[in-house]
Design a protein around this motif. Structure first.
Motif, PDB file in Angstrom:
ATOM      1  N   MET A 172       0.844  -1.171   0.000  1.00 56.75           N
ATOM      2  CA  MET A 172       0.000   0.000   0.000  1.00 56.75           C
ATOM      3  C   MET A 172       0.890   1.235   0.000  1.00 56.75           C
ATOM      4  SD  MET A 172      -3.001   1.008   2.722  1.00 56.75           S
ATOM      5  CE  MET A 172      -4.364   0.224   1.902  1.00 56.75           C
ATOM      6  N   LYS A 173       0.483   2.255  -0.725  1.00 54.51           N
ATOM      7  CA  LYS A 173       1.229   3.518  -0.753  1.00 54.51           C
ATOM      8  C   LYS A 173       0.617   4.463   0.277  1.00 54.51           C
ATOM      9  CE  LYS A 173       3.139   7.021  -3.738  1.00 54.51           C
ATOM     10  NZ  LYS A 173       3.180   7.616  -5.058  1.00 54.51           N
ATOM     11  N   LEU A 174       1.416   4.834   1.281  1.00 51.23           N
ATOM     12  CA  LEU A 174       0.941   5.666   2.384  1.00 51.23           C
ATOM     13  C   LEU A 174       1.715   6.972   2.452  1.00 51.23           C
ATOM     14  CD1 LEU A 174       0.889   2.938   5.183  1.00 51.23           C
ATOM     15  CD2 LEU A 174      -1.058   3.746   3.819  1.00 51.23           C
ATOM     16  N   THR A 175       1.006   8.048   2.824  1.00 51.07           N
ATOM     17  CA  THR A 175       1.646   9.314   3.146  1.00 51.07           C
ATOM     18  C   THR A 175       1.394   9.574   4.617  1.00 51.07           C
ATOM     19  OG1 THR A 175       1.317  10.197   0.925  1.00 51.07           O
ATOM     20  CG2 THR A 175       1.727  11.794   2.674  1.00 51.07           C
ATOM     21  N   ILE A 176       2.464   9.810   5.368  1.00 49.36           N
ATOM     22  CA  ILE A 176       2.348  10.036   6.812  1.00 49.36           C
ATOM     23  C   ILE A 176       2.795  11.456   7.115  1.00 49.36           C
ATOM     24  CG2 ILE A 176       3.079   9.304   9.106  1.00 49.36           C
ATOM     25  CD1 ILE A 176       3.593   6.511   7.867  1.00 49.36           C
ATOM     26  N   PHE A 177       1.860  12.274   7.613  1.00 45.28           N
ATOM     27  CA  PHE A 177       2.156  13.653   7.991  1.00 45.28           C
ATOM     28  C   PHE A 177       2.591  13.697   9.449  1.00 45.28           C
ATOM     29  CE2 PHE A 177      -0.300  14.377   4.215  1.00 45.28           C
ATOM     30  CZ  PHE A 177       0.278  15.511   3.664  1.00 45.28           C
ATOM     31  N   ALA A 178       3.501  14.623   9.766  1.00 44.70           N
ATOM     32  CA  ALA A 178       4.067  14.763  11.115  1.00 44.70           C
ATOM     33  C   ALA A 178       4.787  13.474  11.507  1.00 44.70           C
ATOM     34  CB  ALA A 178       2.989  15.147  12.129  1.00 44.70           C
ATOM     35  N   ALA A 179       5.534  12.927  10.545  1.00 43.54           N
ATOM     36  CA  ALA A 179       6.179  11.625  10.717  1.00 43.54           C
ATOM     37  C   ALA A 179       7.331  11.617  11.704  1.00 43.54           C
ATOM     38  CB  ALA A 179       6.651  11.101   9.359  1.00 43.54           C
ATOM     39  N   SER A 180       7.773  12.787  12.158  1.00 46.61           N
ATOM     40  CA  SER A 180       8.867  12.822  13.123  1.00 46.61           C
ATOM     41  C   SER A 180       8.380  12.976  14.565  1.00 46.61           C
ATOM     42  CB  SER A 180       9.853  13.945  12.783  1.00 46.61           C
ATOM     43  OG  SER A 180       9.206  15.196  12.840  1.00 46.61           O
ATOM     44  N   GLY A 181       7.064  13.160  14.753  1.00 43.12           N
ATOM     45  CA  GLY A 181       6.512  13.259  16.102  1.00 43.12           C
ATOM     46  C   GLY A 181       6.270  11.879  16.695  1.00 43.12           C
ATOM     47  N   GLY A 182       5.785  11.841  17.902  1.00 40.44           N
ATOM     48  CA  GLY A 182       5.578  10.573  18.606  1.00 40.44           C
ATOM     49  C   GLY A 182       4.677   9.595  17.869  1.00 40.44           C
ATOM     50  N   ILE A 183       3.489  10.020  17.507  1.00 41.42           N
ATOM     51  CA  ILE A 183       2.537   9.139  16.818  1.00 41.42           C
ATOM     52  C   ILE A 183       2.972   8.901  15.380  1.00 41.42           C
ATOM     53  CG2 ILE A 183       0.168   8.996  15.934  1.00 41.42           C
ATOM     54  CD1 ILE A 183      -0.673  10.401  18.565  1.00 41.42           C
ATOM     55  N   GLY A 184       3.392   9.955  14.689  1.00 44.07           N
ATOM     56  CA  GLY A 184       3.830   9.814  13.309  1.00 44.07           C
ATOM     57  C   GLY A 184       5.033   8.906  13.165  1.00 44.07           C
ATOM     58  N   ARG A 185       5.947   8.991  14.101  1.00 42.99           N
ATOM     59  CA  ARG A 185       7.149   8.146  14.073  1.00 42.99           C
ATOM     60  C   ARG A 185       6.775   6.675  14.218  1.00 42.99           C
ATOM     61  NH1 ARG A 185      12.698   9.765  15.920  1.00 42.99           N
ATOM     62  NH2 ARG A 185      11.635  11.754  16.016  1.00 42.99           N
ATOM     63  N   GLN A 186       5.835   6.400  15.122  1.00 42.64           N
ATOM     64  CA  GLN A 186       5.380   5.009  15.288  1.00 42.64           C
ATOM     65  C   GLN A 186       4.709   4.501  14.013  1.00 42.64           C
ATOM     66  OE1 GLN A 186       5.795   2.812  17.894  1.00 42.64           O
ATOM     67  NE2 GLN A 186       7.230   4.371  18.585  1.00 42.64           N
ATOM     68  N   ALA A 187       3.875   5.332  13.414  1.00 39.64           N
ATOM     69  CA  ALA A 187       3.195   4.948  12.175  1.00 39.64           C
ATOM     70  C   ALA A 187       4.222   4.707  11.070  1.00 39.64           C
ATOM     71  CB  ALA A 187       2.200   6.030  11.755  1.00 39.64           C
ATOM     72  N   LEU A 188       5.223   5.577  10.976  1.00 37.31           N
ATOM     73  CA  LEU A 188       6.264   5.445   9.967  1.00 37.31           C
ATOM     74  C   LEU A 188       7.025   4.133  10.141  1.00 37.31           C
ATOM     75  CD1 LEU A 188       8.061   6.546   7.663  1.00 37.31           C
ATOM     76  CD2 LEU A 188       9.370   7.763   9.422  1.00 37.31           C
ATOM     77  N   GLU A 189       7.481   3.864  11.355  1.00 34.75           N
ATOM     78  CA  GLU A 189       8.241   2.640  11.624  1.00 34.75           C
ATOM     79  C   GLU A 189       7.427   1.395  11.295  1.00 34.75           C
ATOM     80  OE1 GLU A 189       9.614   2.953  15.661  1.00 34.75           O
ATOM     81  OE2 GLU A 189      10.957   4.617  15.185  1.00 34.75           O
ATOM     82  N   ALA A 193       4.761   1.161   9.269  1.00 29.71           N
ATOM     83  CA  ALA A 193       4.442   1.086   7.843  1.00 29.71           C
ATOM     84  C   ALA A 193       5.644   0.578   7.039  1.00 29.71           C
ATOM     85  CB  ALA A 193       3.986   2.451   7.331  1.00 29.71           C
ATOM     86  N   VAL A 194       6.830   1.078   7.349  1.00 32.72           N
ATOM     87  CA  VAL A 194       8.032   0.637   6.648  1.00 32.72           C
ATOM     88  C   VAL A 194       8.311  -0.833   6.958  1.00 32.72           C
ATOM     89  CG1 VAL A 194      10.548   0.939   6.544  1.00 32.72           C
ATOM     90  CG2 VAL A 194       9.053   2.931   6.432  1.00 32.72           C
ATOM     91  N   ALA A 195       8.176  -1.217   8.231  1.00 30.91           N
ATOM     92  CA  ALA A 195       8.412  -2.609   8.622  1.00 30.91           C
ATOM     93  C   ALA A 195       7.449  -3.565   7.921  1.00 30.91           C
ATOM     94  CB  ALA A 195       8.294  -2.759  10.139  1.00 30.91           C
ATOM     95  N   ALA A 196       6.235  -3.082   7.648  1.00 31.97           N
ATOM     96  CA  ALA A 196       5.226  -3.916   6.981  1.00 31.97           C
ATOM     97  C   ALA A 196       5.421  -3.942   5.464  1.00 31.97           C
ATOM     98  CB  ALA A 196       3.828  -3.415   7.325  1.00 31.97           C
ATOM     99  N   GLY A 197       6.407  -3.185   4.964  1.00 34.53           N
ATOM    100  CA  GLY A 197       6.712  -3.202   3.544  1.00 34.53           C
ATOM    101  C   GLY A 197       5.923  -2.240   2.679  1.00 34.53           C
ATOM    102  N   HIS A 198       5.256  -1.271   3.309  1.00 37.21           N
ATOM    103  CA  HIS A 198       4.500  -0.280   2.543  1.00 37.21           C
ATOM    104  C   HIS A 198       5.431   0.727   1.873  1.00 37.21           C
ATOM    105  CE1 HIS A 198       0.707  -1.769   3.998  1.00 37.21           C
ATOM    106  NE2 HIS A 198       1.151  -1.706   5.242  1.00 37.21           N
ATOM    107  N   ASP A 199       4.963   1.326   0.796  1.00 35.75           N
ATOM    108  CA  ASP A 199       5.663   2.402   0.097  1.00 35.75           C
ATOM    109  C   ASP A 199       5.255   3.690   0.818  1.00 35.75           C
ATOM    110  OD1 ASP A 199       6.710   4.276  -1.630  1.00 35.75           O
ATOM    111  OD2 ASP A 199       5.532   3.643  -3.361  1.00 35.75           O
TER     112      ASP A 199
END
Length: 127
Positions: free
Chosen positions: A1-18, A20-26
């Motif tokens: 899945m292609k995801l865009t994560i806003f505020a990816a360096s904050g607490g919640i965004g960082r968790q979502a980023l990690e 999503a990447v671990a799950a193999g998303h673009d």
């Protein structure tokens, strides 16, 4: 899945980023300051959502299957950032036809921001 994560360096965004990447998303990570972002296999877009222009965000959401937002105020001085940032994100999503957004709760915004939009989703649909 292609995801865009806003505020990816904050607490919640960082968790979502990690996750999503671990799950193999673009993933496209949108951050105010790229130096605050941990190394990740993601495309980086720099934007300040406190005063974002929707046109400037379109490249970040173009082609995304879904948008995730970890946007939130870190202090009372940043009250209103969620409302302004989310509005810019949703407007940016319209042109490329991105229809899915998930965001964190905005209780802080409701408590401290007098102009919070009190319309129901039926009266003010996002998309």
């Amino acid at each position: 899945m292609k995801l865009t994560i806003f505020a990816a360096s904050g607490g919640i965004g960082r968790q979502a980023l990690e996750q999503a990447v671990a799950a193999g998303h673009d993933v496209t990570a949108v951050v105010r300051n790229p130096q605050n972002l941990p190394p990740a296999r993601a495309r980086i877009v720099t934007a300040d959502l406190g005063s974002a222009d929707p046109a400037a965000l379109q490249s970040a959401v173009d082609g995304a299957d879904a948008v995730l937002s970890g946007l939130g105020p870190r202090s009372k001085a940043e009250v209103g950032v969620v409302a302004r940032g989310t509005q810019a994100i949703v407007e940016a999503m319209r042109a490329p036809g991105v229809r899915r957004i998930a965001e964190q709760d905005v209780i802080f915004e409701k408590k401290y921001h007098n102009s919070f939009d009190k319309r129901t989703p039926q009266e003010a649909p996002l998309l």
